[in-house]
Each structure stands twice: as C-alpha cells, then as structure tokens.
Scaffold this motif. Structure first.
Motif, PDB file in Angstrom:
ATOM      1  N   ILE A   1      23.377 -36.007 -30.431  1.00  0.00           N
ATOM      2  CA  ILE A   1      22.781 -35.178 -31.480  1.00  0.00           C
ATOM      3  C   ILE A   1      23.385 -35.612 -32.806  1.00  0.00           C
ATOM      4  O   ILE A   1      24.616 -35.610 -32.968  1.00  0.00           O
ATOM      5  CB  ILE A   1      23.061 -33.684 -31.238  1.00  0.00           C
ATOM      6  N   THR A   2      22.552 -35.972 -33.776  1.00  0.00           N
ATOM      7  CA  THR A   2      23.084 -36.500 -35.030  1.00  0.00           C
ATOM      8  C   THR A   2      22.069 -36.392 -36.157  1.00  0.00           C
ATOM      9  O   THR A   2      20.855 -36.382 -35.919  1.00  0.00           O
ATOM     10  CB  THR A   2      23.483 -37.979 -34.871  1.00  0.00           C
ATOM     11  N   TYR A   3      22.564 -36.312 -37.364  1.00  0.00           N
ATOM     12  CA  TYR A   3      21.706 -36.515 -38.527  1.00  0.00           C
ATOM     13  C   TYR A   3      21.494 -38.006 -38.731  1.00  0.00           C
ATOM     14  O   TYR A   3      22.308 -38.836 -38.294  1.00  0.00           O
ATOM     15  CB  TYR A   3      22.334 -35.906 -39.783  1.00  0.00           C
ATOM     16  N   GLY A   4      20.419 -38.340 -39.406  1.00  0.00           N
ATOM     17  CA  GLY A   4      20.128 -39.748 -39.672  1.00  0.00           C
ATOM     18  C   GLY A   4      21.162 -40.405 -40.556  1.00  0.00           C
ATOM     19  O   GLY A   4      21.301 -41.644 -40.548  1.00  0.00           O
ATOM     20  N   ASP A   5      21.906 -39.611 -41.321  1.00  0.00           N
ATOM     21  CA  ASP A   5      22.918 -40.179 -42.220  1.00  0.00           C
ATOM     22  C   ASP A   5      24.319 -39.669 -41.892  1.00  0.00           C
ATOM     23  O   ASP A   5      25.187 -39.622 -42.776  1.00  0.00           O
ATOM     24  CB  ASP A   5      22.582 -39.880 -43.671  1.00  0.00           C
ATOM     25  N   SER A   6      24.570 -39.296 -40.629  1.00  0.00           N
ATOM     26  CA  SER A   6      25.929 -38.881 -40.247  1.00  0.00           C
ATOM     27  C   SER A   6      26.909 -40.029 -40.412  1.00  0.00           C
ATOM     28  O   SER A   6      28.105 -39.817 -40.614  1.00  0.00           O
ATOM     29  CB  SER A   6      25.951 -38.372 -38.804  1.00  0.00           C
ATOM     30  N   VAL A   7      26.407 -41.266 -40.290  1.00  0.00           N
ATOM     31  CA  VAL A   7      27.190 -42.443 -40.644  1.00  0.00           C
ATOM     32  C   VAL A   7      26.363 -43.251 -41.642  1.00  0.00           C
ATOM     33  O   VAL A   7      25.146 -43.350 -41.511  1.00  0.00           O
ATOM     34  CB  VAL A   7      27.563 -43.306 -39.420  1.00  0.00           C
ATOM     35  N   PHE A   8      27.026 -43.808 -42.637  1.00  0.00           N
ATOM     36  CA  PHE A   8      26.312 -44.559 -43.677  1.00  0.00           C
ATOM     37  C   PHE A   8      27.234 -45.639 -44.218  1.00  0.00           C
ATOM     38  O   PHE A   8      28.447 -45.637 -43.954  1.00  0.00           O
ATOM     39  CB  PHE A   8      25.867 -43.629 -44.809  1.00  0.00           C
ATOM     40  N   THR A   9      26.670 -46.554 -44.960  1.00  0.00           N
ATOM     41  CA  THR A   9      27.481 -47.609 -45.568  1.00  0.00           C
ATOM     42  C   THR A   9      27.313 -47.597 -47.078  1.00  0.00           C
ATOM     43  O   THR A   9      26.214 -47.369 -47.589  1.00  0.00           O
ATOM     44  CB  THR A   9      27.107 -48.991 -45.020  1.00  0.00           C
TER      45      THR A   9
ATOM     46  N   THR B   1      34.305 -31.962 -20.268  1.00  0.00           N
ATOM     47  CA  THR B   1      34.286 -32.279 -18.838  1.00  0.00           C
ATOM     48  C   THR B   1      33.528 -31.209 -18.068  1.00  0.00           C
ATOM     49  O   THR B   1      32.775 -31.512 -17.135  1.00  0.00           O
ATOM     50  CB  THR B   1      35.723 -32.411 -18.296  1.00  0.00           C
ATOM     51  N   ILE B   2      33.696 -29.960 -18.471  1.00  0.00           N
ATOM     52  CA  ILE B   2      32.943 -28.867 -17.844  1.00  0.00           C
ATOM     53  C   ILE B   2      31.454 -29.021 -18.129  1.00  0.00           C
ATOM     54  O   ILE B   2      30.612 -28.947 -17.220  1.00  0.00           O
ATOM     55  CB  ILE B   2      33.459 -27.503 -18.332  1.00  0.00           C
ATOM     56  N   MET B   3      31.109 -29.260 -19.397  1.00  0.00           N
ATOM     57  CA  MET B   3      29.692 -29.377 -19.756  1.00  0.00           C
ATOM     58  C   MET B   3      29.009 -30.532 -19.034  1.00  0.00           C
ATOM     59  O   MET B   3      27.883 -30.409 -18.546  1.00  0.00           O
ATOM     60  CB  MET B   3      29.524 -29.564 -21.259  1.00  0.00           C
ATOM     61  N   LEU B   4      29.694 -31.669 -18.946  1.00  0.00           N
ATOM     62  CA  LEU B   4      29.101 -32.851 -18.320  1.00  0.00           C
ATOM     63  C   LEU B   4      28.818 -32.644 -16.837  1.00  0.00           C
ATOM     64  O   LEU B   4      27.977 -33.342 -16.255  1.00  0.00           O
ATOM     65  CB  LEU B   4      30.016 -34.063 -18.517  1.00  0.00           C
ATOM     66  N   ALA B   5      29.510 -31.696 -16.217  1.00  0.00           N
ATOM     67  CA  ALA B   5      29.331 -31.458 -14.782  1.00  0.00           C
ATOM     68  C   ALA B   5      28.244 -30.441 -14.480  1.00  0.00           C
ATOM     69  O   ALA B   5      27.787 -30.341 -13.337  1.00  0.00           O
ATOM     70  CB  ALA B   5      30.656 -30.986 -14.171  1.00  0.00           C
ATOM     71  N   LEU B   6      27.808 -29.683 -15.476  1.00  0.00           N
ATOM     72  CA  LEU B   6      26.882 -28.581 -15.233  1.00  0.00           C
ATOM     73  C   LEU B   6      25.456 -29.056 -14.984  1.00  0.00           C
ATOM     74  O   LEU B   6      25.037 -30.116 -15.475  1.00  0.00           O
ATOM     75  CB  LEU B   6      26.892 -27.621 -16.420  1.00  0.00           C
ATOM     76  N   GLU B   7      24.708 -28.248 -14.255  1.00  0.00           N
ATOM     77  CA  GLU B   7      23.291 -28.497 -14.053  1.00  0.00           C
ATOM     78  C   GLU B   7      22.586 -28.597 -15.405  1.00  0.00           C
ATOM     79  O   GLU B   7      22.740 -27.733 -16.264  1.00  0.00           O
ATOM     80  CB  GLU B   7      22.687 -27.333 -13.249  1.00  0.00           C
ATOM     81  N   GLY B   8      21.806 -29.651 -15.599  1.00  0.00           N
ATOM     82  CA  GLY B   8      21.088 -29.829 -16.850  1.00  0.00           C
ATOM     83  C   GLY B   8      21.395 -31.163 -17.501  1.00  0.00           C
ATOM     84  O   GLY B   8      22.187 -31.965 -17.004  1.00  0.00           O
ATOM     85  N   ILE B   9      20.742 -31.406 -18.637  1.00  0.00           N
ATOM     86  CA  ILE B   9      20.951 -32.622 -19.431  1.00  0.00           C
ATOM     87  C   ILE B   9      21.982 -32.323 -20.511  1.00  0.00           C
ATOM     88  O   ILE B   9      21.822 -31.357 -21.262  1.00  0.00           O
ATOM     89  CB  ILE B   9      19.638 -33.083 -20.089  1.00  0.00           C
ATOM     90  N   PRO B  10      23.049 -33.115 -20.624  1.00  0.00           N
ATOM     91  CA  PRO B  10      24.044 -32.870 -21.682  1.00  0.00           C
ATOM     92  C   PRO B  10      23.595 -33.444 -23.026  1.00  0.00           C
ATOM     93  O   PRO B  10      23.055 -34.550 -23.100  1.00  0.00           O
ATOM     94  CB  PRO B  10      25.299 -33.613 -21.186  1.00  0.00           C
ATOM     95  N   GLY B  11      23.844 -32.664 -24.072  1.00  0.00           N
ATOM     96  CA  GLY B  11      23.673 -33.145 -25.439  1.00  0.00           C
ATOM     97  C   GLY B  11      25.010 -33.060 -26.152  1.00  0.00           C
ATOM     98  O   GLY B  11      25.646 -31.997 -26.139  1.00  0.00           O
ATOM     99  N   ILE B  12      25.453 -34.165 -26.743  1.00  0.00           N
ATOM    100  CA  ILE B  12      26.776 -34.194 -27.383  1.00  0.00           C
ATOM    101  C   ILE B  12      26.615 -34.487 -28.869  1.00  0.00           C
ATOM    102  O   ILE B  12      26.004 -35.491 -29.258  1.00  0.00           O
ATOM    103  CB  ILE B  12      27.692 -35.250 -26.730  1.00  0.00           C
ATOM    104  N   TYR B  13      27.159 -33.608 -29.687  1.00  0.00           N
ATOM    105  CA  TYR B  13      27.075 -33.753 -31.139  1.00  0.00           C
ATOM    106  C   TYR B  13      27.967 -34.906 -31.581  1.00  0.00           C
ATOM    107  O   TYR B  13      29.087 -35.069 -31.095  1.00  0.00           O
ATOM    108  CB  TYR B  13      27.519 -32.449 -31.790  1.00  0.00           C
ATOM    109  N   ILE B  14      27.482 -35.692 -32.520  1.00  0.00           N
ATOM    110  CA  ILE B  14      28.214 -36.880 -32.959  1.00  0.00           C
ATOM    111  C   ILE B  14      29.603 -36.522 -33.470  1.00  0.00           C
ATOM    112  O   ILE B  14      30.569 -37.269 -33.251  1.00  0.00           O
ATOM    113  CB  ILE B  14      27.408 -37.658 -34.033  1.00  0.00           C
ATOM    114  N   HIS B  15      29.750 -35.368 -34.106  1.00  0.00           N
ATOM    115  CA  HIS B  15      31.054 -35.015 -34.669  1.00  0.00           C
ATOM    116  C   HIS B  15      32.045 -34.550 -33.615  1.00  0.00           C
ATOM    117  O   HIS B  15      33.248 -34.507 -33.866  1.00  0.00           O
ATOM    118  CB  HIS B  15      30.888 -33.994 -35.787  1.00  0.00           C
ATOM    119  N   SER B  16      31.553 -34.235 -32.429  1.00  0.00           N
ATOM    120  CA  SER B  16      32.463 -34.001 -31.303  1.00  0.00           C
ATOM    121  C   SER B  16      32.970 -35.339 -30.783  1.00  0.00           C
ATOM    122  O   SER B  16      34.164 -35.503 -30.536  1.00  0.00           O
ATOM    123  CB  SER B  16      31.748 -33.238 -30.190  1.00  0.00           C
ATOM    124  N   LEU B  17      32.080 -36.303 -30.639  1.00  0.00           N
ATOM    125  CA  LEU B  17      32.481 -37.639 -30.184  1.00  0.00           C
ATOM    126  C   LEU B  17      33.478 -38.284 -31.139  1.00  0.00           C
ATOM    127  O   LEU B  17      34.355 -39.046 -30.723  1.00  0.00           O
ATOM    128  CB  LEU B  17      31.256 -38.536 -30.047  1.00  0.00           C
TER     129      LEU B  17
END
Length: 615
Positions: free
Chosen positions: A94-102, A453-469
């Motif tokens: 999950i990210t904005y189009g400009d969460s990273v820029f140059t 780790t808990i979220m990745l194991a749960l039933e469903g598709i995981p969505g990870i926000y870029i600022h968490s990564l």
C-alpha cells in the motif's frame, strides 16, 4: 484422375469450412445467450436499486447502455462462481505514488517510475501494489478527485501505471462516493450544464438529517450558489468533497466508463473508497443502505463479465458486523478490508493480553470461496475506532487512545448526536508499538515484527503499508505544514536518503525491511497460508496468541503462536497436539523440533510457525 483428386480436395475443404462455420455460429449463439442472461441479471439489479426512483429510461435501456459502456457487447466472459482469484502468493504493498521520489539533478524520473524501480530492487517479493489515488486532486491527498481519466502529471502518466501493472497486480481506488468541488462535473453543476448538472446529491434546507452517521465533524450540507439558485449539496467528508447522486443512472454509467478505462490501463483490483455512504435517503442513517449493496453487486456483475480475474474490495470503516455484510452471498465484494484487526492487534500488543483479539477471531466467519479478507495493520489513514464498537470495552478504547497519544499520536474526531467521538488514531505503526500501557521500552522492534508475523499468518490477503516496511516514524513536520492529523503517517522519502538508510545494516530501517522481507518470502511458500485455507483459534492463555492453519488439501498444518507479552512465556507442546508420527519444523528459524521436545520458551514478542512440512 486429376479432376477426381481435385474434387476430393474440394470436398475436404468444404467440410472444414462447414465445421468452422458451425463452430463460429456456436460461439455466436453462446455469446448471445450469455449477453441475454447478463442483461436479464442487470435488469433485476437495476429494479432493486431504482425501485423508488422515477426514471426517464426503462431498466432494459439502462442495462443495454451499461453493457455497451463496459464493452461487453463485443467481448463478454462467463465468470466462474465461487472462484478464488488469489493464493498464498498474494501480498499487496500500500503506497502513495510519491511515497518515494528523486530530487537528483541527474535524474528526471517521475515518482511513479521511481516507485516502480524501488519495488523491483527492495520489495521483489510483493506481488501486488495498491497505488493510492494517482489522479489530479484538490485536497485529502488524492481523495478529492478532479479528473478520473488522467494521471496526476506530478506523479507520471498512464505509461508509468501500465509499467507497474505489467509486473504486479495493480489495485486502484475508485473514489465513488464523492469528487472534488473543483472538478469539471461540479463546475457544470454550478453552471447547470451537462455532464454534471444532475450528478450531485442535494436536499432542502429543512431535510431531516438528524440520524445521518458522520465520519467527520464538518457540517454535512454545503450551500452552493448555482444558475438555479442556492443548493444544499451533501458533503459527507469535507466541503471540497461533494457527494454524487446515484439516483441518476448517468452517474452510474459514468463510473462504469471509468472502470472500463482502468481495466484497459491494467488495473486488476478496484478499491471502492467510502462506498458505505454511497446511497442517501433523508430520515435514515444514510449508510449501508440496501441500494448501496446492490450497486456493488451490479458493479461486480459487470467487472467479472469484462475481466474474470479482476476483483472488487470494499473500504468500509464501520463496525465489524456491518462490514461483514459487504460479502453478500459471495456475490458482492470479492474482498473486504478487515478494519477491526489494526486496533485489536495494537491493543493486544500494548496490553500483553490477546483476550479481545481472540474473542473477535473466534466470532469471524471463514470467508466463502470466491471471497476473502483484506488484512492490514497500517495504512495511509489512521487506526479506526468504529470497527471495535462492540468488540472493545470503552475503558480499553480510552486506554488505547491515551497510550497512542503518549507515543506521539493524534486523534481525529467524528460528529455524533450527543457529542464528538474519537474516530481514528493517527500514528505511524512503529511509534504505536514502541511501548506498552506502562510506557515506552526497549522492545519496540520485536513488538513491531510480532504484529506483522501475526497478520501474515491470518486467513486473508495481507496488505502492508510502505511506511511499515520502511520503519518510518511520525512525521510531525508534515502535520504542521498541512494541518492534517493523517499527514503524520504520509511521509515522502527522498530515494537517495532512503537507500542510504536501507543499506546501513545497523539502521532500524534496514533491520525492519530485512526481517519483513524474510517473513514475506517464507509465507509465500506455505500452502497453509492460502487466504481461504482452514483457520482455527487456539486457546493458550492470554499471553500466547495462536492459530492453526491447514492447507486446502490438508497436507500442511502450521501452528502460528506469538508471545504478545514483554515477558518470557513457556509453550507446552502438548497443548497444540503435534502428531507424533510426523516431523515438525519451526519455519522462521529453519529448525527441526526434537522428537522428545515437550515445551518451548518464547521470548517477548517472539513468534513461531510450527509446520509438518519444511520449506
């Protein structure tokens, strides 16, 4: 003799042509039958949506217009019901189009191109990407759309979107409830010109709006001077975000035209933003109305006939029981945002007790085939509090809010009949988990990784926000500059500064990304982590949160157990009934469990994935 051979050859050719013609006629008949069935279904859906609306066209004409607009008269597919369009491989950024820029003088890359390259190099395991609204906008960081048909030039263009979509499954926002007050449509509304003249929801000044559920504290109605006098325009979210009037079928047709464009540009997943508010009837709560649900069903009907592998996900930040209704009978949303997970998981990790998380999970129905949960624990918005109504006691909510404020978070409010209520907590997840209700401590990293780790194991598709990564912390400068609480978790990274931090093995940014990439890669290898694989909640006390996942073919079992406290906790292996005739492996550390092992000691916030299959 020659003539005889020629005659035989001609007959063979004739038979071939007849077969081809028969096949072609069969295909034509099949398509005609499919279109007839589709139109009949659309007419039924339109009859539900517009039952109390006086229309200038009949349902058949509107259905035909929808089919033509979606291009189904030329290319129509027969969807397979109850088909899972996803697997354990699906993990969405999950990210904005400009969460990273140059800002480099030697590079003129548009932010979308910079994002694409960054994902290639640092996030290769993520198979999907949700690029938050990438259209021209006037406010709300993209959610006040001025033009649905173009890419914001400050981000890039459709070629950049196509490039991203060619490598990853692309999710895009269909901001369907409202648009910008600076859009051409609203300008035409003011001038009483088409298109736009009748696109926006208006009411009389004395309309009964007393029961309307509000996500904001701003006045609901926006007085707007038009060529036909002052109109009271409905504005659910802000006065720059004016609500559409879906009682006008032309509005529906316009959005079908937008969906067709997005499909052509590579969008595979549609996130229906704020869709719960779509249909309004004065004198009601104006949320989750039956017409809203039927509009979603109709859009799914059109999408799955146009592109059977495309998905619709509803974004409905509402109480859990209401959220679940957007699955319909596996005929509405393919996926729903699991909004209760973020506040419940944060509550678990700051209190050291999984009581409420476990209670909630035990009450959650397994998603039927053809539907799935979309799990997330951080996003561009905050930690919603409406989704825990009825799940957390008010004392728990108050403690959660107070703790998040202690860790630098902000609180956004909503209007209520009696008084303002906390609507969401705005905070970066890495800051939200830097301590417990006792205060900040030295276990923030472990707690943060445990949450994922808990979220990745749960039933469903995981969505990870870029600022968490990226382990991005609270951005107070952006809050000050914008005056918006949500800006606290919408930082923009200069790509060169970010890469320098990620390449530093001692930085928390590097450590977080390395740890999460390892977990993501490991998850994708486990059949038991299919979004629709069996899930059972384990009962291991309040300090150990555990679930059992089993693959759909029943070949793999994984016991996912996390210590959610800041103390060492012993896990008796007899409590999880490991089959003695099989070998067992702890996947995260790649270790085999000894046959005579009777217990494990889990360090604070440690998670184990115990599987009968080593990968």
């Amino acid at each position: 003799m020659y003539n005889t051979k020629l005659q035989v050859t001609d007959n063979t050719s004739g038979e071939s042509l007849i077969n081809e013609n028969n096949s072609a006629h069969s295909d034509v008949r099949k398509q005609a039958k499919l279109l007839d069935s589709l139109i009949a279904k659309l007419i039924q859906q339109l009859a539900i949506i517009y039952a109390n609306v006086e229309l200038q066209q009949n349902y058949s004409a509107i259905a035909g217009n929808l089919v033509e607009t979606m291009g189904l008269d030329a290319d129509c597919h027969e969807p397979t019901p109850y088909s899972n369009l996803w697997s354990e491989q699906d993990i969405v950024l999950i990210t904005y189009g400009d969460s990273v820029f140059t800002t480099s003088s030697t590079s003129s890359s548009a932010p979308l191109a910079t994002l694409d390259k960054f994902c290639d190099e640092y996030l290769p395991e993520l198979t999907g990407i949700h690029v938050l609204p990438f259209f021209p906008y006037s406010s709300d960081d993209g959610f006040a759309v001025m033009d649905y048909s173009t890419v914001n030039p400050s981000l890039g263009d459709w070629q950049d979107i196509n490039r991203i979509a060619s490598k990853r499954r692309l999710m895009a926002d269909l901001v369907i409830n409202h648009c910008s007050s600076r859009s051409v449509w609203f300008d035409n509304f003011i001038k009483q010109k088409t298109p736009g003249k009748d696109y926006f929801f208006t009411v009389d000044e004395d309309a009964d709006i007393s029961d309307v559920v509000r996500p904001r504290v701003s006045p609901l109605l926006r007085a707007t001077r038009t060529e036909n006098g002052v109109k009271q325009v409905w504005a659910t979210f802000s006065h720059d975000q004016v609500d559409f009037d879906f009682r006008n079928p032309e509005v529906l047709i316009q959005f079908v035209r937008i969906i067709r464009l997005y499909l052509d540009m590579g969008v595979n997943i549609f996130r229906l933003d704020a869709v719960a508010f779509l249909w309004k009837v004065t004198g009601t709560k104006c949320i989750n109305l039956p017409q809203t649900h039927e509009v979603i069903r109709l859009l799914r009907t059109l999408v799955e006939h146009a592109q059977p592998d495309a998905m619709i996900i509803t974004e409905t930040n509402i109480p859990n029981t209401q959220n679940l209704t957007y699955f319909g009978n596996a005929n509405e949303a393919h996926g729903i945002y699991n909004f209760s997970l973020p506040p419940l998981l944060v509550n678990t990790l700051i209190t050291g007790s999984c009581l409420y998380l476990k209670r909630w999970l035990m009450s959650m129905p397994p998603a039927q085939n053809g539907t799935t949960y979309f799990n997330f624990i951080a996003s561009h918005d905050g930690i919603g509090l409406r989704p825990v109504e009825g799940l957390l006691q008010q004392e728990e909510v108050d403690t959660l809010v107070e703790t998040m404020e202690l860790f630098g978070g902000k609180v956004s409010w909503r209007a209520d009949k009696e008084a303002q209520k906390a609507y969401e907590i705005n905070i970066a997840l890495i800051d939200a988990l830097k301590g417990t209700i006792k205060g900040e401590d030295h276990l923030g990293f472990e707690r943060f990784i445990c949450a994922h780790t808990i979220m990745l194991a749960l039933e469903g598709i995981p969505g990870i926000y870029i600022h968490s990564l990226l382990a991005t912390r609270n951005d107070y400068q952006k809050v000050a500059a914008t005056g918006q609480n949500r800006a606290i978790n919408r930082h923009r990274w200069d790509i060169n500064e970010l890469i320098e931090l990620l390449e530093d093995k001692h930085s928390q940014h590097h450590q977080v990304l390395s740890s999460l990439n390892h977990l993501i890669k490991l998850r994708k290898q486990q059949a038991a982590f299919h979004p629709n694989a069996t899930q059972f909640t384990l009962h291991l006390g309040l300090q150990l949160f555990g679930i059992w996942r089993q693959s759909q073919d029943r070949q793999q079992s994984i016991f996912c157990i996390s210590n959610v406290s800041d103390q060492d906790v012993t896990l008796p292996l007899t409590e999880i009934n490991l089959i003695v005739s099989e070998s067992w492996y702890e996947l995260i550390t790649s270790t085999k469990l000894e046959a005579d092992m009777t217990s494990m000691t889990l360090a604070p916030y440690q998670t184990v994935w115990i599987s009968n299959i080593a990968t």
